[in-house]
Design an enzyme around this catalytic site. Structure first.
Site, PDB file in Angstrom:
ATOM      1  N   ASN A  90     120.379  77.805  29.907  1.00  0.00           N
ATOM      2  CA  ASN A  90     119.322  77.049  29.243  1.00  0.00           C
ATOM      3  C   ASN A  90     119.233  75.601  29.726  1.00  0.00           C
ATOM      4  OD1 ASN A  90     117.460  76.377  26.844  1.00  0.00           O
ATOM      5  ND2 ASN A  90     119.209  75.022  26.482  1.00  0.00           N
ATOM      6  N   SER A 143     110.122  79.177  32.356  1.00  0.00           N
ATOM      7  CA  SER A 143     109.009  78.517  31.671  1.00  0.00           C
ATOM      8  C   SER A 143     107.710  79.173  32.108  1.00  0.00           C
ATOM      9  CB  SER A 143     108.968  77.024  32.025  1.00  0.00           C
ATOM     10  OG  SER A 143     107.795  76.414  31.511  1.00  0.00           O
ATOM     11  N   TYR A 156     108.798  70.447  38.512  1.00  0.00           N
ATOM     12  CA  TYR A 156     109.368  71.216  37.409  1.00  0.00           C
ATOM     13  C   TYR A 156     108.925  72.673  37.495  1.00  0.00           C
ATOM     14  CZ  TYR A 156     110.609  72.579  32.631  1.00  0.00           C
ATOM     15  OH  TYR A 156     111.144  73.217  31.541  1.00  0.00           O
ATOM     16  N   ALA A 158     108.093  74.252  40.161  1.00  0.00           N
ATOM     17  CA  ALA A 158     108.779  74.840  41.311  1.00  0.00           C
ATOM     18  C   ALA A 158     110.195  75.279  40.942  1.00  0.00           C
ATOM     19  CB  ALA A 158     108.828  73.844  42.467  1.00  0.00           C
ATOM     20  N   LYS A 160     111.289  76.092  37.924  1.00  0.00           N
ATOM     21  CA  LYS A 160     111.244  77.213  36.991  1.00  0.00           C
ATOM     22  C   LYS A 160     110.751  78.486  37.683  1.00  0.00           C
ATOM     23  CE  LYS A 160     112.992  75.289  33.397  1.00  0.00           C
ATOM     24  NZ  LYS A 160     114.295  75.749  32.888  1.00  0.00           N
TER      25      LYS A 160
END
Length: 248
Positions: A90, A143, A156, A158, A160
């Site tokens: 996480n 995400s 971000y 990229a 995820k």
């Protein structure tokens, strides 16, 4: 609660607050022994000590980009419990920057934590899981922006998207060892970062959610509980959107 995770040993990275904290609390309520991880020493101590599940919540403070620290944690957990059943990757960092304004430093931080840290954790934990009679479950938090993209979140998104690719490849490689690898892809979720969002833009995004509200951390935790439980023993290599049915 129903005890879905009785006798399971679970590691949840980035679980001192937000979504990770909610996952840790739910897993403990369902009977798991939970390793709560964060990079800041003592950052979960207060809420763990005040939790009715505190006997099942065990803080381990280390940086998931530190290979030696990961090894020390995994070996300590294995020595104490003899096995590891669930890993939830996480931990993540997020910087939102428009194209042309992207900071190299922020870009490297996101890839180091979101991608490389996830790979490091999978490598370390899967070695232990492979010795389990029933394998284990690895859940990577990606995400919806990793599937759809979003303005101002190129890097971000990229990272995820990379987490999703990692999930699919790891699932194929580890299936022979009885290890399932899946991903939860949250949509817009109520976290501390949401407090900094532009209210008007936020309302516009909420209008695109068919269920009429943004996700709460407990919604993401519920998806993780399913994938961690034995009810999902034949599910692997999948990406589960938890986005309230959002219109693209």
């Amino acid at each position: 609660m129903s005890g879905l995770l009785n006798n399971k040993i679970c590691i949840i990275t980035g679980s001192t607050r937000g979504i990770g904290k909610e996952i840790a609390l739910l897993f403990a309520q369902e009977g798991a022994e939970v390793v709560v991880n964060g990079s800041t020493l003592g950052s979960a101590d207060d809420w763990i000590n005040n939790s009715i599940q505190k006997e099942r919540l065990h803080p381990y403070y280390f940086d998931i980009t530190d290979t030696k620290a990961i090894h020390n944690c995994i070996m300590d957990v294995k020595k104490k419990y003899g096995h590891i059943d669930v890993l939830v990757n996480n931990a993540a960092v997020e910087f939102n920057e428009l194209i042309g304004m992207i900071s190299y430093e922020n870009m490297m931080k996101m890839f180091k934590v979101n991608v490389f840290g996830t790979i490091e954790m999978i490598q370390a934990v899967s070695r232990v899981m492979s010795r389990n009679a029933n394998g284990g479950s690895i859940i990577n938090i990606s995400s919806m922006v990793g599937l759809r993209g979003n303005p101002g979140q190129l890097v971000y998104s990229a990272t995820k998207g990379a987490v999703i690719a990692i999930t699919k490849s790891a699932a194929k490689e580890l299936a022979c060892k009885g290890i399932r690898v899946n991903s939860i892809a949250p949509g817009l979720t109520q976290t501390e970062m949401m407090e900094q969002a532009d209210f008007e833009k936020l309302q516009g995004r909420i209008k695109n959610i068919c269920m009429g509200r943004i996700a709460q951390p407990k919604d993401i935790a519920g998806g993780c509980l399913l994938l961690a439980s034995d009810y999902a023993e034949y599910i692997s290599g999948q990406v589960l959107p938890v986005d309230g049915c959002t219109i693209i």
